[in-house]
Write an enzyme that holds these catalytic residues in place. Sequence first.
Site, PDB file in Angstrom:
ATOM      1  N   HIS A  17       0.847  -1.211   0.000  1.00 54.12           N
ATOM      2  CA  HIS A  17       0.000   0.000   0.000  1.00 54.12           C
ATOM      3  C   HIS A  17       0.879   1.257   0.000  1.00 54.12           C
ATOM      4  O   HIS A  17       0.644   2.190  -0.757  1.00 54.12           O
ATOM      5  CB  HIS A  17      -0.879   0.064   1.256  1.00 54.12           C
ATOM      6  CG  HIS A  17      -1.924  -0.992   1.362  1.00 54.12           C
ATOM      7  ND1 HIS A  17      -2.142  -1.699   2.520  1.00 54.12           N
ATOM      8  CD2 HIS A  17      -2.836  -1.457   0.473  1.00 54.12           C
ATOM      9  CE1 HIS A  17      -3.147  -2.547   2.346  1.00 54.12           C
ATOM     10  NE2 HIS A  17      -3.581  -2.433   1.103  1.00 54.12           N
ATOM     11  N   LYS A  41     -17.713  -6.119   6.899  1.00 53.63           N
ATOM     12  CA  LYS A  41     -16.486  -6.856   7.201  1.00 53.63           C
ATOM     13  C   LYS A  41     -16.183  -6.738   8.680  1.00 53.63           C
ATOM     14  O   LYS A  41     -16.557  -5.764   9.323  1.00 53.63           O
ATOM     15  CB  LYS A  41     -15.315  -6.237   6.414  1.00 53.63           C
ATOM     16  CG  LYS A  41     -15.169  -6.761   5.002  1.00 53.63           C
ATOM     17  CD  LYS A  41     -13.827  -6.335   4.435  1.00 53.63           C
ATOM     18  CE  LYS A  41     -13.685  -6.702   2.974  1.00 53.63           C
ATOM     19  NZ  LYS A  41     -12.451  -6.144   2.401  1.00 53.63           N
ATOM     20  N   ARG A  90      -1.918  -6.371  -8.036  1.00 54.69           N
ATOM     21  CA  ARG A  90      -0.800  -7.260  -7.742  1.00 54.69           C
ATOM     22  C   ARG A  90      -0.689  -8.361  -8.788  1.00 54.69           C
ATOM     23  O   ARG A  90       0.335  -8.524  -9.431  1.00 54.69           O
ATOM     24  CB  ARG A  90      -0.973  -7.905  -6.353  1.00 54.69           C
ATOM     25  CG  ARG A  90      -0.666  -6.971  -5.215  1.00 54.69           C
ATOM     26  CD  ARG A  90      -1.141  -7.545  -3.921  1.00 54.69           C
ATOM     27  NE  ARG A  90      -2.582  -7.812  -3.967  1.00 54.69           N
ATOM     28  CZ  ARG A  90      -3.348  -7.945  -2.913  1.00 54.69           C
ATOM     29  NH1 ARG A  90      -2.833  -7.897  -1.716  1.00 54.69           N
ATOM     30  NH2 ARG A  90      -4.638  -8.160  -3.036  1.00 54.69           N
ATOM     31  N   SER A 128      -2.949  -7.595   3.315  1.00 52.34           N
ATOM     32  CA  SER A 128      -3.268  -7.396   4.733  1.00 52.34           C
ATOM     33  C   SER A 128      -3.627  -8.725   5.392  1.00 52.34           C
ATOM     34  O   SER A 128      -3.260  -8.974   6.539  1.00 52.34           O
ATOM     35  CB  SER A 128      -4.428  -6.413   4.882  1.00 52.34           C
ATOM     36  OG  SER A 128      -4.065  -5.149   4.400  1.00 52.34           O
TER      37      SER A 128
END
Length: 159
Positions: A17, A41, A90, A128
């Site tokens: 990030h 979440k 990514r 993460s």
Amino acid sequence: MRIAVYPGSFDPITNGHLDIINRASKLYDREIVGVLDNINKKPLFSVSERKAMIERVIAGMDNVDCDTFSGLLVEFLKCKNAAVIIKGLRTVADFEYEFQMALLNKALNPEFETVFMMTNSKYSYISSSMVKEVAKYNGGLEGLVPENIIPEIRKKYNY
Ligand code: PNS
């Protein structure tokens, strides 16, 4: 003034990030890191903890700020006077979901552009959730997340 928003959950912020934040800050006059306060979440860190960690990490960056949002990303952009959404990619696995979100955001507000930046290959394996997995079992976090937030992550897992 060209203002960009870099949105995400940042639970927690990673070196991947940070690399995107750094590179995007050079392309826009102002960059706002938008931390999603998502009721669906169950994050490890509260939205204020996530924001505080980001603020510590971006402290030396003049044109970068951090704020939280809930609801639609396009509303957050409007309220910040921003016109660009920054996203990091990514692998191809990210692509399908990101493509769908970009099209949806375009449908919601055609004036906004999503700009994709390819991750630095050094960080392409970091996420993460992987960071949380490593931290849970007391593995080394050096190189995965900014050094100055490691103690806070450790504390969460009582290490
Ligand atoms: O880091 P993440 O969790 O992959 O980030 C996802 C995020 C926050 C960018 C995305 O969930 C989002 O934009 N949520 C806000 C709600 C919204 O605008 N939804 C419609 C577009 S997907």
